[in-house]
Design an enzyme around this catalytic site. Structure first.
Site, PDB file in Angstrom:
ATOM      1  N   GLU A 414       1.033  -0.983   0.176  1.00  0.00           N
ATOM      2  CA  GLU A 414       0.000  -0.410   0.236  1.00  0.00           C
ATOM      3  C   GLU A 414       0.580   1.088  -0.030  1.00  0.00           C
ATOM      4  O   GLU A 414       1.897   1.360   1.239  1.00  0.00           O
ATOM      5  CB  GLU A 414      -0.594   0.153   1.168  1.00  0.00           C
ATOM      6  CG  GLU A 414      -2.131  -0.984   1.530  1.00  0.00           C
ATOM      7  CD  GLU A 414      -3.157  -0.558   1.914  1.00  0.00           C
ATOM      8  OE1 GLU A 414      -2.707   0.484   3.467  1.00  0.00           O
ATOM      9  OE2 GLU A 414      -4.105  -1.743   2.508  1.00  0.00           O
TER      10      GLU A 414
HETATM   11  C1  NOJ Z   1      -4.361   1.009   6.099  1.00  0.00           C
HETATM   12  C2  NOJ Z   1      -5.120  -0.008   5.324  1.00  0.00           C
HETATM   13  O1  NOJ Z   1      -5.278  -1.012   5.119  1.00  0.00           O
HETATM   14  C3  NOJ Z   1      -5.851   0.234   4.257  1.00  0.00           C
HETATM   15  O2  NOJ Z   1      -7.034  -0.249   4.548  1.00  0.00           O
HETATM   16  C4  NOJ Z   1      -6.380   1.893   4.172  1.00  0.00           C
HETATM   17  O3  NOJ Z   1      -7.759   2.380   2.913  1.00  0.00           O
HETATM   18  C5  NOJ Z   1      -5.676   2.484   4.143  1.00  0.00           C
HETATM   19  N1  NOJ Z   1      -4.662   2.090   5.372  1.00  0.00           N
HETATM   20  C6  NOJ Z   1      -5.701   4.172   3.854  1.00  0.00           C
HETATM   21  O4  NOJ Z   1      -5.644   5.076   5.779  1.00  0.00           O
END
Ligand code: NOJ
EC number: 3.2.1.21
Length: 570
Positions: A414
């Site tokens: 991410e």
């Molecule tokens: C981490 C989380 O895993 C994800 O679901 C979320 O959208 C992001 N942070 C942004 O807050």
């Protein structure tokens, strides 16, 4: 959320205070550095991601059971504007549409999560397996593969079956380990012939701290000082058990990899010449990423966590530490259970040492760390309160992972940035800037020798952003949540990210600048489409509701009139 806002305000205030009192504090020591033009290693995997509860919708369809997020979001006052993920992006019904967006981006992989209660409604495998749920994920995986997109699949992105919460208190209870293992085993059995990249848990830090310590997330428990540590302990053991299950029962045949996705903000010492600040910053990272990574790579919690929580617990008059401990057998069982490490990274904090007196009533994960978090008021923060753009922190975090855990294989699971709800702006130049700089810092880290194999932009679509509801948009694609068909529109960042992917990096300054310019030019036409959307929704309402109602009424009135006339004639 309120807590986060208050913290952010404090951070800024404190930093301004620091700046005015500490003469010797030198910001130039953390300058951004120059941009690096170059390409990524051949075979580097480019992706985007999302998760089940955040995107699927269809919360009660086709035999799905309730998750803790279904229940939590339906309680008033828990989520911004009382939003829920009931329909969200309706991705459950849009496999083909979404895969074509991924094709447009030329993604190599797509990261999504399986909803445990969609395939095992109560969470307990022996109760019932929901074939329709299995079918949905089968279709998604098949369709991705037909389009040459590798699925990276998370087993747990926070949506625990509600029955397990009610019966056992969820991750507070050791029995979760076996239930989770049964569920994972079922996924390996059903999908493992095609899925080769498994992530057991997404961001367990959040599950533990926000779910069981602050209560901002589902299940909303506020077990301060103990809840997060206990939840994390069971999650780490559950992760290890699932890795061993794969290793002994499936690996030889399926030849896949099992990892975890950990969140990690970077912590930089406020004063790099002050040993106490240096130690506090290291502590910040150890209490965050190290809490989970150190057991999985080295078999036990970071020494500094054991020391700090242990000492504070003793000062509070407790006989044992609030941080649970692993037995020698458990340590060797947990050590070495990551085939790759997933990193979810968004932002950075400045850290300074602060002694938090160990009052029994105020015991918490946060005060156990003895530190204060600060931010530079000049850091850009376009969306979420907590998300400041600090690209250089990313390179430092990746190098930290390399040195601490023996240069493991890393997938960035991410990375991305949000904007606020009201903004229907598709020309997201700030997101282009964020991606450009963060991806460049990752390239520099790879040049430093960090073993990064892939990158996942977060996220493919705007979606349900947990306690923030739909008020924060992380998507490369804008989703119009006002329209029940949830149409998607490309933001300018789609064009820019697509260029990075096709060039596998940044060829030269002129070209990269051209990408940015063209992306921004193109987005204005998408903006017009979006602006016309309320009109389209209105027309749909006219054709779907008003026209049939008027027709039916006309027929009824004609019939009544006809009867009336006939009677009069008789
Ligand atoms: C981490 C989380 O895993 C994800 O679901 C979320 O959208 C992001 N942070 C942004 O807050």
């Amino acid at each position: 959320m309120q807590l986060r806002c208050a913290l952010s305000v404090c951070h800024v205030l404190m930093l301004v205070l620091c700046l005015s009192t500490a003469e010797d504090f030198d910001w130039t020591k953390n300058n951004y550095g120059s941009f690096y033009y170059g390409t990524f290693p051949t075979g580097f995997s480019w992706g985007a991601g999302g998760s089940a509860y955040q995107t699927e919708g269809a919360w009660d369809k086709d035999g799905k059971g309730l998750s803790i997020w279904d229940v939590f979001s339906h309680k008033k006052g828990k989520i911004q504007l009382n939003d829920t993920g009931d329909s969200s992006c309706e991705s459950y019904y849009k496999i083909k549409d979404d895969v074509s967006l991924m094709k447009e981006l030329r993604l190599n992989h797509y990261r999504f999560s399986i909803s445990w209660p969609r395939i095992i409604p109560t969470g307990i495998k022996s109760d019932h397996v929901n074939e329709k749920g299995i079918q949905y994920y089968d279709e998604l995986i098949d369709h991705l593969l037909e389009n040459n997109i590798t699925p990276i699949v998370t087993l747990y992105h926070w949506d625990l079956p509600q029955v397990l919460q009610e019966k056992y208190s969820g991750w507070q209870n050791i029995s979760m380990i076996n239930h989770f293992n049964d569920y994972a085993n079922l996924c390996f059995e059903k999908f493992g012939d095609r899925v080769k990249h498994w992530i057991t848990f997404n961001n367990p830090w959040s599950v533990a701290v926000e779910g069981y310590e602050t209560g901002e997330h589902a299940p909303g428990l506020k077990l301060r000082g103990t809840g997060a540590y206990r939840a994390a302990h069971h999650i780490i053991k559950a992760h290890a058990k699932v890795w061993h299950t794969y290793d002994t029962q499936w690996r030889a045949k399926q030849k896949g990899l099992v990892g975890v996705s950990l969140a990690g903000d970077w912590g930089e010492p406020v004063d790099i010449s002050n040993q106490k600040d240096i130690e506090a910053a290291e502590r910040y990272v150890q209490f965050y990423l190290g809490w989970f990574a150190t057991p999985m790579f080295h078999g036990d919690y970071p020494q500094v966590m054991k020391d700090f929580v242990g000492r504070k617990s003793a000062q509070q008059g407790l006989g044992t530490s609030r941080l649970p401990s692993f037995s020698p057998q458990e340590k060797s069982y947990i050590k070495g259970t990551c085939d790759f490490l997933g990193i979810g990274h968004f932002t950075t904090r400045y850290i300074t040492n602060r002694n938090d007196p160990p009052g029994r009533s105020s015991s918490s994960y946060f005060t156990d760390r003895d530190l204060a978090e600060l931010v530079d008021p000049r850091w850009p923060d376009p969306g979420s309160e907590w998300l400041y753009s600090v690209p250089w922190g990313f390179r430092r975090l990746l190098n930290f992972v390399k040195t601490q855990y023996g240069n493991p294989m890393i997938y960035v699971t991410e990375n991305g940035v949000s904007e606020k709800m009201m903004c229907t702006e598709l020309c997201d130049e700030w997101r282009i800037q964020y991606y450009k700089e963060y991806i460049n810092e990752m390239l520099k880290a790879i040049r430093d020798g960090v073993n990064v194999k892939g990158y996942t932009a977060w996220s493919l679509l705007d979606k349900f952003e947990w306690d923030e509801g739909f008020s924060e948009r992380f998507g490369l694609y804008y989703v119009d949540f006002r329209n029940k068909n949830k149409p998607r529109y490309p933001k300018a960042s789609v064009q820019f990210y697509k260029r990075i992917i096709s060039s596998n990096g940044f060829p030269n300054q002129r070209e990269v600048e051209n990408w940015r310019r063209k992306a921004v030019e193109m987005c204005s036409s998408s903006n017009q489409l979006l602006a016309a959307d309320p009109l389209t929704s209105h027309m749909e309402m006219v054709t779907e509701i008003v026209v049939p109602t008027v027709c039916t009424l006309s027929i009824l009135i004609s019939a009544v009139l006809l009867m009336f006339l006939l009677r009069r004639r008789n």
